[in-house]
Scaffold this active site. Structure first.
Site, PDB file in Angstrom:
ATOM      1  N   ASP B  35      34.332   1.670  53.549  1.00 33.53           N
ATOM      2  CA  ASP B  35      34.944   0.794  52.547  1.00 33.53           C
ATOM      3  C   ASP B  35      36.160   1.547  52.020  1.00 33.53           C
ATOM      4  OD1 ASP B  35      35.782  -0.538  50.253  1.00 33.53           O
ATOM      5  OD2 ASP B  35      33.747  -0.912  49.511  1.00 33.53           O
ATOM      6  N   ARG B  38      37.447   1.362  48.394  1.00 32.07           N
ATOM      7  CA  ARG B  38      36.677   2.273  47.551  1.00 32.07           C
ATOM      8  C   ARG B  38      37.083   3.732  47.799  1.00 32.07           C
ATOM      9  NH1 ARG B  38      32.703   5.630  49.323  1.00 32.07           N
ATOM     10  NH2 ARG B  38      31.011   6.228  47.902  1.00 32.07           N
ATOM     11  N   GLY B  62      25.916  11.727  41.368  1.00 32.33           N
ATOM     12  CA  GLY B  62      25.500  10.881  42.485  1.00 32.33           C
ATOM     13  C   GLY B  62      26.358  11.157  43.695  1.00 32.33           C
ATOM     14  N   GLU B 113      19.260  13.669  34.251  1.00 30.44           N
ATOM     15  CA  GLU B 113      18.564  13.788  32.968  1.00 30.44           C
ATOM     16  C   GLU B 113      17.674  15.026  32.925  1.00 30.44           C
ATOM     17  OE1 GLU B 113      18.790  11.222  34.967  1.00 30.44           O
ATOM     18  OE2 GLU B 113      19.493   9.480  33.828  1.00 30.44           O
ATOM     19  N   GLU B 128      30.990   7.679  41.724  1.00 33.42           N
ATOM     20  CA  GLU B 128      31.070   6.310  42.262  1.00 33.42           C
ATOM     21  C   GLU B 128      29.712   5.714  41.947  1.00 33.42           C
ATOM     22  OE1 GLU B 128      30.206   3.348  43.565  1.00 33.42           O
ATOM     23  OE2 GLU B 128      30.146   4.011  45.658  1.00 33.42           O
ATOM     24  N   GLU B 137      21.683  -2.153  39.436  1.00 31.98           N
ATOM     25  CA  GLU B 137      21.269  -0.873  40.029  1.00 31.98           C
ATOM     26  C   GLU B 137      22.419   0.122  40.039  1.00 31.98           C
ATOM     27  OE1 GLU B 137      19.251  -1.629  43.736  1.00 31.98           O
ATOM     28  OE2 GLU B 137      17.405  -2.110  42.657  1.00 31.98           O
ATOM     29  N   HIS B 277      32.563  -3.477  49.935  1.00 29.90           N
ATOM     30  CA  HIS B 277      31.134  -3.713  50.239  1.00 29.90           C
ATOM     31  C   HIS B 277      30.417  -4.315  49.026  1.00 29.90           C
ATOM     32  CE1 HIS B 277      30.665   0.063  48.090  1.00 29.90           C
ATOM     33  NE2 HIS B 277      29.366  -0.187  48.010  1.00 29.90           N
TER      34      HIS B 277
END
Lengths: 340, 340
Positions: B35, B38, B62, B113, B128, B137, B277
């Site tokens: 993508d 992105r 992430g 966390e 991202e 989500e 996407h």
């Protein structure tokens, strides 16, 4: 082949799942129902043969939304028992109700291995049990359990025959898009992923013109007699190049037959037939072969449930190619794949 | 809209899962990397601004395969910490290794966390984190946790702004393919499924020509200041028909901005921009509207995590349409959707 890349959930810090189901709970049922090669084959096999279904007791293994059970009721079945472990069965109950077939169709939620049907024997078992590559996450084990426990000695299975075929394809462009891609990702070397991608058979549609050998049956199942242990198999194969070309992958698909029908009904999930949601399964070789028309690729394909995870399939392909002229090197590889 | 039906796993007697991930563990990473709206937006935001990254400490929330962390290292970051709870991080470690960046990138598996970074503060957070409809989500909660705990007072966020836009579309054909389909499935009434399908926003690509109103911002997030509670929102909207047409659905998409860049970089996931996407999100109305250019649709959209399952989103849309002439009936509906 269309570059409809596949998705997985193994991404993100929190559960940023790209399961398709995470945004469509009905999509798989919509897709299966709209797969009219699949659904019309079942409908015709059942509804063109009322003489086989009239006043019979039918078991629908993995009934899903209940469509096959309703076909059977319409075909004159005395009673249909539909069994499914999924929550979808609650919708199936409502669907059977609104279609006024509740008196002829009984739906039971549970595992075939655990539930008890209110009848001793059934005359016919219908089931749409096939998975990708026929056997991947298929329900065939469960159909065999149902057969051995409930099917009357002279009972019928719909379908009752399944074959897996193997051929080879030219697929340079898509192979580089799917495998070569990882060599240079925006200037970075992603080869650690490449070697895993290679091990994974690709489920996708293949254009018939990509097929450059004949095909060879590597599994032929008679559902009346097959045993669970037969589903782990090892088969020799020999395929012959139909033109001078390059071979980049092996291709597998399956064909299904309802031979009990008055006029046998068959459908194929292969590249020479209309699209089905099962598509085909591509096994990329590591080496590319330069083949001439009439030359053979010989080998053995072995398929068995993965150790420790019976929902995964281990598929090994060993092959040898000996070109006619010495100016092309013989090629042989032992390749291992896992569908997981 | 292309009829690329979505898939789910809720099917079959045994776990006959049609998760795409069940046959491609790398597909989502391939799709996200490929993508390029992105990935190139992130690459340009980072690598066109070495003056912002040079000698800075960066946190990649992430990190997945590590691509953003590697962009930051290439842009001159002193050190990058990549955090991901998924197993993918083991591949990321190998990828960072083969790209000889292990001395500048530290990858940590765990929940933001719960883990402890070896530094007190970071100068820049890249992430991202966006999901379908921006928030479905998504990892934004986690980015905010990282921001509040680790970002230096004058630190930067990449990206730092996100907006959700709402418009309306003409979509008669696809609406009947997706919703109307269930009225007659091979001669059977599947309406029990239809009413559930209607509640589910459809993530799919929409052709720009289907859009027949202007768009309205329903959420505008400044990532430097937004709080977790702001992610449950209720916004009035007013959109104006741009032509005489029929309205069959509301359409939502999001836009992203990296405003800290020397030259601000933005990208849109809307129908007027290149494919991403994330596609767009379609909310089918129950009634179809007959609108004339210049007429308004006014309403309120409310979005909050579902009771009992914070990974699901409850989205309510209430709207009113008052046509200019009395020969067309006013229309108003209170619609409830769930992304799950």
């Amino acid at each position: 082949m269309p570059g409809n890349t596949k998705k997985s959930a193994d991404s993100g810090l929190t559960a940023k799942d790209y399961y398709f189901d995470s945004y469509s709970h009905w999509g798989i049922h919509e897709e299966m129902l709209k797969d009219d090669v699949r659904t019309l084959s079942y409908r015709d096999a059942i509804m063109q043969n009322p003489h086989l279904f009239r006043d019979k007791i039918v078991l629908d293994v993995g009934c899903g939304t209940g469509i096959l059970s309703m076909f059977c009721a319409r075909a004159g079945a005395k009673h249909v028992y539909g069994v499914d472990m999924s929550e979808i069965i609650h919708k199936a109950v409502q669907i059977v109700e609104v279609n006024k077939l509740s008196d002829r169709i009984t739906l039971i939620q549970g595992k075939m291995e655990e539930i008890q049907l209110p009848v001793e024997k059934v005359d016919i078992i219908v089931s749409e049990w096939m998975g990708y590559f026929l056997l991947y996450e298929s329900m065939l084990d469960t159909v065999l359990v149902a057969r051995d426990r409930y099917l009357a000695p002279d009972g019928l299975l719909f379908p009752d025959r399944a074959q897996i075929q193997l051929a080879a394809i030219e697929d340079a462009d898509y192979k580089s898009e799917k495998i070569g891609f990882w060599d240079d990702v925006y200037g970075f070397d992603f080869s650690p992923i490449k070697k895993d991608v290679w091990k994974e058979p690709l489920v996708d549609t293949v254009d018939r013109i990509a097929v450059n050998t004949n095909s060879c049956v590597i599994l032929d199942l008679d559902l009346k007699t097959v045993k669970k242990e037969d589903l782990a198999f090892s088969s020799p194969f020999e395929i012959t190049a139909t033109r001078n070309d390059f071979v980049h992958a092996f291709l597998a698909w399956f064909d299904i037959e309802f031979s009990a029908c008055h006029k046998p009904i068959k459908f194929s999930t292969g590249p020479f037939s209309r699209y089905t949601h099962w598509k085909q399964t591509v096994f990329y070789t590591h080496k590319d072969l330069t083949v001439k028309a009439g030359e053979y690729i010989r080998g053995t394909i072995t398929c068995k449930p993965a150790e420790g995870n019976h929902r995964e399939l281990d598929i090994d392909i060993s092959y040898t190619f000996n070109p006619r002229e010495p100016n092309r090197e013989p090629v042989s590889e032992d390749l291992s794949y896992r569908m997981c």
